[in-house]
Design a protein around this motif. Structure first.
Motif, PDB file in Angstrom:
ATOM      1  N   ALA A  17      38.208  58.977  58.020  1.00  0.00           N
ATOM      2  CA  ALA A  17      37.226  59.054  59.106  1.00  0.00           C
ATOM      3  C   ALA A  17      36.727  57.654  59.480  1.00  0.00           C
ATOM      4  O   ALA A  17      36.606  57.317  60.665  1.00  0.00           O
ATOM      5  N   LEU A  18      36.469  56.832  58.459  1.00  0.00           N
ATOM      6  CA  LEU A  18      36.013  55.464  58.742  1.00  0.00           C
ATOM      7  C   LEU A  18      37.070  54.695  59.530  1.00  0.00           C
ATOM      8  O   LEU A  18      36.754  53.933  60.454  1.00  0.00           O
ATOM      9  N   LEU A  19      38.331  54.892  59.154  1.00  0.00           N
ATOM     10  CA  LEU A  19      39.419  54.194  59.851  1.00  0.00           C
ATOM     11  C   LEU A  19      39.523  54.653  61.304  1.00  0.00           C
ATOM     12  O   LEU A  19      39.743  53.843  62.215  1.00  0.00           O
ATOM     13  N   LEU A  20      39.337  55.938  61.521  1.00  0.00           N
ATOM     14  CA  LEU A  20      39.426  56.456  62.894  1.00  0.00           C
ATOM     15  C   LEU A  20      38.229  55.981  63.730  1.00  0.00           C
ATOM     16  O   LEU A  20      38.387  55.671  64.915  1.00  0.00           O
ATOM     17  N   VAL A  21      37.066  55.901  63.101  1.00  0.00           N
ATOM     18  CA  VAL A  21      35.898  55.353  63.811  1.00  0.00           C
ATOM     19  C   VAL A  21      36.164  53.889  64.176  1.00  0.00           C
ATOM     20  O   VAL A  21      35.848  53.428  65.288  1.00  0.00           O
ATOM     21  N   SER A  22      36.768  53.157  63.246  1.00  0.00           N
ATOM     22  CA  SER A  22      37.103  51.748  63.510  1.00  0.00           C
ATOM     23  C   SER A  22      38.085  51.640  64.676  1.00  0.00           C
ATOM     24  O   SER A  22      37.955  50.755  65.526  1.00  0.00           O
ATOM     25  N   ALA A  23      39.057  52.554  64.684  1.00  0.00           N
ATOM     26  CA  ALA A  23      40.035  52.558  65.785  1.00  0.00           C
ATOM     27  C   ALA A  23      39.325  52.811  67.115  1.00  0.00           C
ATOM     28  O   ALA A  23      39.621  52.155  68.129  1.00  0.00           O
ATOM     29  N   PHE A  43      44.428  50.543  62.728  1.00  0.00           N
ATOM     30  CA  PHE A  43      43.395  51.426  62.161  1.00  0.00           C
ATOM     31  C   PHE A  43      43.787  52.893  62.370  1.00  0.00           C
ATOM     32  O   PHE A  43      43.644  53.725  61.470  1.00  0.00           O
ATOM     33  N   LEU A  44      44.265  53.170  63.573  1.00  0.00           N
ATOM     34  CA  LEU A  44      44.647  54.550  63.906  1.00  0.00           C
ATOM     35  C   LEU A  44      45.764  55.026  62.978  1.00  0.00           C
ATOM     36  O   LEU A  44      45.703  56.139  62.418  1.00  0.00           O
ATOM     37  N   ALA A  45      46.777  54.166  62.816  1.00  0.00           N
ATOM     38  CA  ALA A  45      47.900  54.524  61.941  1.00  0.00           C
ATOM     39  C   ALA A  45      47.427  54.720  60.503  1.00  0.00           C
ATOM     40  O   ALA A  45      47.853  55.658  59.822  1.00  0.00           O
ATOM     41  N   GLN A  46      46.537  53.847  60.056  1.00  0.00           N
ATOM     42  CA  GLN A  46      46.023  53.974  58.684  1.00  0.00           C
ATOM     43  C   GLN A  46      45.215  55.258  58.513  1.00  0.00           C
ATOM     44  O   GLN A  46      45.254  55.895  57.466  1.00  0.00           O
ATOM     45  N   GLY A  47      44.489  55.617  59.565  1.00  0.00           N
ATOM     46  CA  GLY A  47      43.671  56.829  59.494  1.00  0.00           C
ATOM     47  C   GLY A  47      44.508  58.093  59.516  1.00  0.00           C
ATOM     48  O   GLY A  47      44.175  59.078  58.861  1.00  0.00           O
ATOM     49  N   LEU A  48      45.630  58.033  60.266  1.00  0.00           N
ATOM     50  CA  LEU A  48      46.458  59.232  60.398  1.00  0.00           C
ATOM     51  C   LEU A  48      47.482  59.358  59.286  1.00  0.00           C
ATOM     52  O   LEU A  48      47.845  60.460  58.894  1.00  0.00           O
ATOM     53  N   ALA A  49      47.982  58.208  58.804  1.00  0.00           N
ATOM     54  CA  ALA A  49      49.016  58.250  57.751  1.00  0.00           C
ATOM     55  C   ALA A  49      48.698  57.235  56.665  1.00  0.00           C
ATOM     56  O   ALA A  49      49.423  56.256  56.490  1.00  0.00           O
ATOM     57  N   PRO A  50      47.636  57.474  55.908  1.00  0.00           N
ATOM     58  CA  PRO A  50      47.181  56.461  54.953  1.00  0.00           C
ATOM     59  C   PRO A  50      48.178  56.164  53.840  1.00  0.00           C
ATOM     60  O   PRO A  50      48.191  55.074  53.295  1.00  0.00           O
ATOM     61  N   ARG A  51      49.038  57.117  53.479  1.00  0.00           N
ATOM     62  CA  ARG A  51      49.914  56.911  52.318  1.00  0.00           C
ATOM     63  C   ARG A  51      51.034  55.917  52.595  1.00  0.00           C
ATOM     64  O   ARG A  51      51.637  55.384  51.683  1.00  0.00           O
TER      65      ARG A  51
END
Lengths: 171, 440
Positions: free
Chosen positions: A91-97, A147-155
């Motif tokens: 969620a934090l990553l998506l907010v950052s995006a 950020f978006l990529a990290q939020g959607l596919a963190p692994r």
């Protein structure tokens, strides 16, 4: 999808190397300025302005790679208690995006106005202001995508660096 | 809305966002974008973008990546090993010699790198195991390393001083030079603390420590004292290239940073430790660290303007001056806030929040800006070594696996006391801070 990811990764790395090259050029032209002033008694008119512009490119083109490698400064009191891949981190990553996307939106708006008005930077060696604003838009756009990529596919992305790493920001 | 509610909302929201763990620069982006929309409206977003563009292209910040690059080259080349050996040789065979070596080394490294965390991690890896193996007290060793590392942000080139100078419109050269005397005084105070502690409890240091073999393989390899001095000359050359050029008015901070990079490269070549790979690593690392710092600065610049726009800054100044407190009491109040908050939040993040509020107060209360901001800088470094969240503590804890975090925390208490005593001294005797920059 994987090829798109690889292409994005390549773009981030190319941008970072351009940022690193900007630092080398800043160093080189600063030395040129010192030499011209003290050896030849002929200070340049363009070095200080060039350094300013190069600094903007250094920061903005380096931003996506620092985002990709998760090296940004943050206060990790809460995060330390949250496992990797947890919805809170995502969620934090998506907010950052979203924040980066907002910056890009407004930067493009400003850039278009600057193009329409043919605005130039201040200084003795002037360049169109859109070159700087464009760098801001580009840097935040790619960082936002990361950020978006990290939020959607963190692994699929690198883990955050430990807080105590020597390269931590502090001066 | 009352001015204090405005300030509370701004700073409370920012702190709350940061504590969620979101990147500091994103926290600033969110607050600035939201506040711009609420206070100014749609037209304000152009101001925000221009503030980001202007701060990324602010020439005085170009000094930051250059100084970082200089430090990176020195650390990555391993040239510092030569310095370690030379100082070790010069200190001589005295009880607790390695404590003194670490203090001197940390002072010089601090001058060369400007990063407390880097110095702390480096000494934790190199000096700490050696000291433990020789029977030195781990706690005292950690205390000395923490104290030495904390000198880095004070002794020039200090990245924090550059940021303060740019934000508060104070002479960057003056702020950089102002850190020299306080840095040396803190270094001497730490040395005095070690001497007194060893005198009181001789078990803290092994008796008649044999010559150090840290990097050079024993007494024979250590050479003469003259040789040690000669080996240190290149480092003195770098320090001159950086500080001397500024003090003599020959170069701006940015230019002195560039000459420092060349000096560091030459030193690495002189010691046959330069390679293309090392230089590339130093370059990429310096670029990353610069971006990490500068993106926060760029994202936060509008924050101070927004706070000022609400009139809250002006109201705070009026309120503070109307209190009629003696200047020294007000000074203590102003210093208490960073001391507490920097235990919890990043120093740069705090700096970017506090400078816009403090700057008008410094002017209104008639403080010498160089004096005030230098002590403020010392204050910020205390936060880095104050449990439970000081970054410098974590760096040492990670770099020295033979020490538990609890031991590192205990080792930090004397450092905090030394720094607080030093701050009191600088506050009561301002020429200690202002004399040297006054010579510029």
């Amino acid at each position: 999808m994987r090829q798109v990811g690889a292409l994005a990764d390549l773009l981030v790395r190319i941008a970072f190397w351009i940022a690193a090259a900007a630092l080398v050029v800043i160093l080189a032209i600063t030395l040129v300025e010192i030499t011209m002033r003290y050896v030849f008694g002929a200070p340049t008119m363009w070095v200080s302005d060039s350094v300013r512009y190069l600094l903007a490119y250094l920061i903005m083109l380096g931003l996506p790679e620092v985002t990709r490698s998760r090296e940004h400064v943050s206060i990790t009191l809460v995060l330390d208690a949250v496992p990797s891949g947890h919805w809170y981190r995502r969620a934090l990553l998506l907010v950052s995006a979203a924040a980066c996307a907002a910056v890009v939106y407004f930067a493009i708006d400003v850039a278009m106005t600057q193009v329409a008005r043919n605005t130039f930077t201040q200084g003795t060696w002037r360049i169109p202001r859109v070159w700087i604003t464009g760098a801001v838009a580009a840097g935040f756009a790619v960082a936002g995508l990361v950020f978006l990529a990290q939020g959607l596919a963190p692994r699929r992305l690198p883990q955050a660096k430990p807080q105590a790493a020597p390269k931590r920001v502090e001066a | 809305m009352e001015w204090f509610l405005v300030l509370l909302t701004f700073f409370g929201a920012l702190l709350a966002l940061m504590l969620t763990g979101i990147n500091v620069f994103v926290a600033f982006l969110i607050i600035n974008l939201t506040a711009t929309g609420l206070l100014i409206g749609e037209r304000g977003f152009g101001l925000f973008i221009n503030s980001v563009a202007d701060s990324t292209s602010n020439g005085s910040y170009a000094t930051i990546p250059l100084f970082i690059l200089m430090g990176e080259i020195l650390f990555r080349s391993g040239s510092v090993d030569v310095l370690f050996d030379s100082v070790d040789r010069l200190v001589g065979r005295v009880r607790g010699r390695l404590y003194a070596v670490v203090i001197v080394i940390a002072t010089i490294f601090g001058a060369l790198s400007g990063a407390a965390v880097a110095v702390s991690a480096m000494l934790g890896r190199s000096a700490m195991p050696n000291m433990a193996a020789r029977g030195y007290s781990p706690k005292m060793s950690a205390t000395v390393i923490l104290a030495g590392a904390s000198l880095a942000p004070i002794i020039p080139p200090s990245l924090l001083a550059i940021i303060i100078g740019s934000l508060a419109d104070v002479s960057i050269s003056g702020l950089l030079i102002a850190g020299i005397v306080p840095g040396i005084i803190v270094s001497l105070m730490t040395g005095t603390y070690v001497i007194l502690s060893v005198m009181r409890d001789p078990t803290l240091a092994p008796p008649d420590t044999p010559p150090d073999d840290t990097t050079s393989g024993g007494a024979a390899a250590r050479g003469s004292a003259l040789g040690a001095v000669i080996r240190m000359v290149p480092f003195m050359f770098i320090i001159f290239m950086v500080m001397g050029m500024i003090m003599l008015g020959i170069a701006t901070p940015g230019e002195s940073a560039a000459t420092g990079v060349i000096g560091a490269t030459l030193v690495a070549m002189l010691y046959r430790r330069a390679s293309l790979g090392m230089l590339l690593q130093a370059l990429t690392s310096a670029t990353r660290l610069s971006v990490m710092i500068m993106v926060i600065v760029a994202s936060s610049t509008l924050f101070s303007q927004l706070v000022a726009f609400t009139g809250a800054s002006q109201a705070l100044v009026g309120w503070a001056t109307d209190l009629g407190l003696p200047p020294m009491t007000m000074f203590v109040v102003l210093m208490a806030l960073p001391l507490i908050l920097c235990m919890f939040i990043d120093q740069i993040a705090f700096l970017l929040m506090a400078v816009p509020l403090y700057d008008p107060l410094v002017h209104a209360l008639g403080y010498d800006p160089i004096w005030f901001w230098t002590i403020f800088l010392v204050n910020l470094t205390v936060g880095g070594v104050t449990p439970p969240f000081g970054y410098t503590l974590f760096a040492l804890s990670a770099a020295a696996p033979n020490l538990s975090t609890a031991q590192v925390f205990r080792a930090s208490y004397p450092v905090v006391v030394i720094f607080l005593a030093a701050m009191t001294l600088f506050a009561l005797v301002p020429p200690l801070v202002t004399w040297l920059p006054g010579m510029l």
